[in-house]
Design a protein around this motif. Structure first.
Motif, PDB file in Angstrom:
ATOM      1  N   ALA A  81       0.835  -1.204   0.000  1.00  0.00           N
ATOM      2  CA  ALA A  81       0.000   0.000   0.000  1.00  0.00           C
ATOM      3  C   ALA A  81       0.869   1.253   0.000  1.00  0.00           C
ATOM      4  O   ALA A  81       0.566   2.233  -0.695  1.00  0.00           O
ATOM      5  CB  ALA A  81      -0.930  -0.009   1.206  1.00  0.00           C
ATOM      6  N   GLU A  82       1.961   1.234   0.762  1.00  0.00           N
ATOM      7  CA  GLU A  82       2.866   2.385   0.791  1.00  0.00           C
ATOM      8  C   GLU A  82       3.568   2.563  -0.554  1.00  0.00           C
ATOM      9  O   GLU A  82       3.763   3.700  -1.015  1.00  0.00           O
ATOM     10  CB  GLU A  82       3.894   2.215   1.905  1.00  0.00           C
ATOM     11  CG  GLU A  82       3.313   2.367   3.304  1.00  0.00           C
ATOM     12  CD  GLU A  82       4.328   2.063   4.379  1.00  0.00           C
ATOM     13  OE1 GLU A  82       4.397   2.841   5.347  1.00  0.00           O
ATOM     14  OE2 GLU A  82       5.061   1.051   4.258  1.00  0.00           O
ATOM     15  N   ALA A 134       2.350   1.854  -3.441  1.00  0.00           N
ATOM     16  CA  ALA A 134       1.372   2.474  -4.340  1.00  0.00           C
ATOM     17  C   ALA A 134       1.226   3.966  -4.043  1.00  0.00           C
ATOM     18  O   ALA A 134       1.179   4.789  -4.969  1.00  0.00           O
ATOM     19  CB  ALA A 134       0.027   1.763  -4.206  1.00  0.00           C
ATOM     20  N   ASP A 135       1.166   4.314  -2.764  1.00  0.00           N
ATOM     21  CA  ASP A 135       1.012   5.721  -2.393  1.00  0.00           C
ATOM     22  C   ASP A 135       2.222   6.553  -2.813  1.00  0.00           C
ATOM     23  O   ASP A 135       2.078   7.650  -3.366  1.00  0.00           O
ATOM     24  CB  ASP A 135       0.799   5.844  -0.882  1.00  0.00           C
ATOM     25  CG  ASP A 135      -0.563   5.350  -0.435  1.00  0.00           C
ATOM     26  OD1 ASP A 135      -1.449   5.201  -1.303  1.00  0.00           O
ATOM     27  OD2 ASP A 135      -0.743   5.095   0.769  1.00  0.00           O
ATOM     28  N   PHE A 136       3.420   6.041  -2.542  1.00  0.00           N
ATOM     29  CA  PHE A 136       4.623   6.797  -2.910  1.00  0.00           C
ATOM     30  C   PHE A 136       4.824   6.812  -4.424  1.00  0.00           C
ATOM     31  O   PHE A 136       5.343   7.786  -4.981  1.00  0.00           O
ATOM     32  CB  PHE A 136       5.854   6.232  -2.210  1.00  0.00           C
ATOM     33  CG  PHE A 136       5.972   6.663  -0.781  1.00  0.00           C
ATOM     34  CD1 PHE A 136       6.255   7.976  -0.455  1.00  0.00           C
ATOM     35  CD2 PHE A 136       5.780   5.764   0.254  1.00  0.00           C
ATOM     36  CE1 PHE A 136       6.355   8.391   0.861  1.00  0.00           C
ATOM     37  CE2 PHE A 136       5.876   6.159   1.583  1.00  0.00           C
ATOM     38  CZ  PHE A 136       6.159   7.481   1.882  1.00  0.00           C
ATOM     39  N   ALA A 142       2.408   7.015  -6.586  1.00  0.00           N
ATOM     40  CA  ALA A 142       1.534   8.095  -7.043  1.00  0.00           C
ATOM     41  C   ALA A 142       2.127   9.462  -6.715  1.00  0.00           C
ATOM     42  O   ALA A 142       2.027  10.409  -7.508  1.00  0.00           O
ATOM     43  CB  ALA A 142       0.151   7.949  -6.403  1.00  0.00           C
ATOM     44  N   GLU A 143       2.777   9.553  -5.551  1.00  0.00           N
ATOM     45  CA  GLU A 143       3.364  10.820  -5.135  1.00  0.00           C
ATOM     46  C   GLU A 143       4.511  11.245  -6.063  1.00  0.00           C
ATOM     47  O   GLU A 143       4.605  12.418  -6.461  1.00  0.00           O
ATOM     48  CB  GLU A 143       3.864  10.710  -3.694  1.00  0.00           C
ATOM     49  CG  GLU A 143       4.532  11.948  -3.132  1.00  0.00           C
ATOM     50  CD  GLU A 143       3.577  13.097  -2.851  1.00  0.00           C
ATOM     51  OE1 GLU A 143       4.008  14.069  -2.213  1.00  0.00           O
ATOM     52  OE2 GLU A 143       2.413  13.039  -3.284  1.00  0.00           O
ATOM     53  N   SER A 188       7.717  17.041  -0.727  1.00  0.00           N
ATOM     54  CA  SER A 188       6.674  16.064  -0.441  1.00  0.00           C
ATOM     55  C   SER A 188       6.577  15.840   1.059  1.00  0.00           C
ATOM     56  O   SER A 188       7.538  15.367   1.683  1.00  0.00           O
ATOM     57  CB  SER A 188       6.983  14.733  -1.147  1.00  0.00           C
ATOM     58  OG  SER A 188       6.168  13.695  -0.647  1.00  0.00           O
ATOM     59  N   ALA A 240       4.837  13.591   2.483  1.00  0.00           N
ATOM     60  CA  ALA A 240       4.863  12.150   2.724  1.00  0.00           C
ATOM     61  C   ALA A 240       6.294  11.634   2.831  1.00  0.00           C
ATOM     62  O   ALA A 240       6.619  10.844   3.724  1.00  0.00           O
ATOM     63  CB  ALA A 240       4.121  11.424   1.605  1.00  0.00           C
TER      64      ALA A 240
END
Length: 293
Positions: free
Chosen positions: A57-58, A60-62, A64-65, A100, A102
């Motif tokens: 999940a991380e 995928a999030d990073f 996208a970032e 960023s 994140a």
């Protein structure tokens, strides 16, 4: 607490003219006590692979970032964005922890900065952060080099008391330009020929031409230590010593490769004036804010 280096003698000479030499490393590799099981071989090898540092999940999030940052029109003319010479596609974005939130949160987590603290035996600060993009078909590689040679010559880093953490956001295959390292090569410092031109750093970030070891030195290290390649699924990471000889080939496959690249330096190894350059590089490449993370 930050401890400024007081011994400014140059124990790792490089870019002093036509002659070069390889000298033994006089500093430790591991300054602290390693607790993470993946770090058990760091002293001998100069690197350690850490599986599943990020969850799917991380990743995928990073992913996208970093896609958002590469497409951000407000960053298109930013000095921190480096593009490929030929394709003009984004190659790297520097100071990404400032761009960023994140990534800024991630670098301070114990699973990330804590790895550096164990190896370096002190508090650490961020010397450099960036995203590396290696797109499919035309992704440019990085020729063999020691990061410390550049950071010493151009940034004024006194000792190789720094580590890099490359966090994979895509699967690393043997064929898509994944990082190659020479285990054990961190124990030898390879000086480079020539001198450092003023303000050459942007061209160097596109394609490094200054501070490259000779082919003879590379061959000698490879014959002595061999070459291994960092492969593995997205979310894995490679922690490696600042002085290890490493590089990557071009990516002509359809499979892109990208990573978050974090450099942690000891607060007891803060930068002084460059040892072999007319002026320091900009702060987004070599930070002079030594605040611990």
């Amino acid at each position: 607490m930050t401890q400024q280096i007081t011994d400014l003698s140059d124990r790792y000479p490089t870019r002093k003219g036509a002659s070069t030499r390889t000298v033994p490393r006089t500093d430790p590799t591991v300054w602290g006590t390693v607790e993470h099981p993946a770090l058990a071989g760091f002293e001998a090898d100069g690197f350690a692979a850490v599986e599943d540092l990020l969850s799917p999940a991380e990743v995928a999030d990073f992913g996208a970032e970093i896609g958002r940052l590469a497409a951000d029109p407000d960053l298109a003319e930013d000095d921190r964005v480096i593009v490929e010479k030929a394709s003009r596609r984004v190659r790297s974005i520097f100071e990404v922890h400032e761009l960023s939130a994140a990534v800024g949160d991630l670098v301070r987590e114990s699973r990330v900065a804590g790895l550096a603290r164990q190896v370096l035996g002190s508090q650490v600060y961020l010397h450099q952060t960036r995203i590396n993009y290696m797109p499919g078909f035309r992704g440019g590689g990085f020729y063999w080099h020691s990061d410390f040679e550049t950071w010493h010559a151009e940034d004024g880093m006194p000792s190789p008391r720094a580590v890099s953490l490359s966090i994979a956001l895509t699967d690393n295959y043997p064929v898509n330009g994944s990082l190659m390292v020479m285990p054990g090569s961190h124990r030898s410092f390879v000086g480079c020929q020539g001198s450092t031109p003023a303000e050459h750093y942007r061209e160097s970030l596109q394609e490094q031409e200054i501070g490259l070891p000779s082919q003879a030195a590379i061959a000698e290290l490879a014959n002595q230590h061999g070459i291994v390649q960092f492969t593995g699924r997205a979310g894995s990471a490679l922690l490696f010593d600042s002085n290890i000889m490493h590089g990557s080939s071009n990516n002509i496959t359809p499979f892109p490769r990208s990573n978050i690249f974090l450099v942690f330096n000891s607060v007891e190894n803060t930068l002084v004036e460059p040892y072999s350059a007319p002026a320091p590089r900009p702060g987004y490449i070599a930070a002079r804010d030594f605040t611990p993370v």
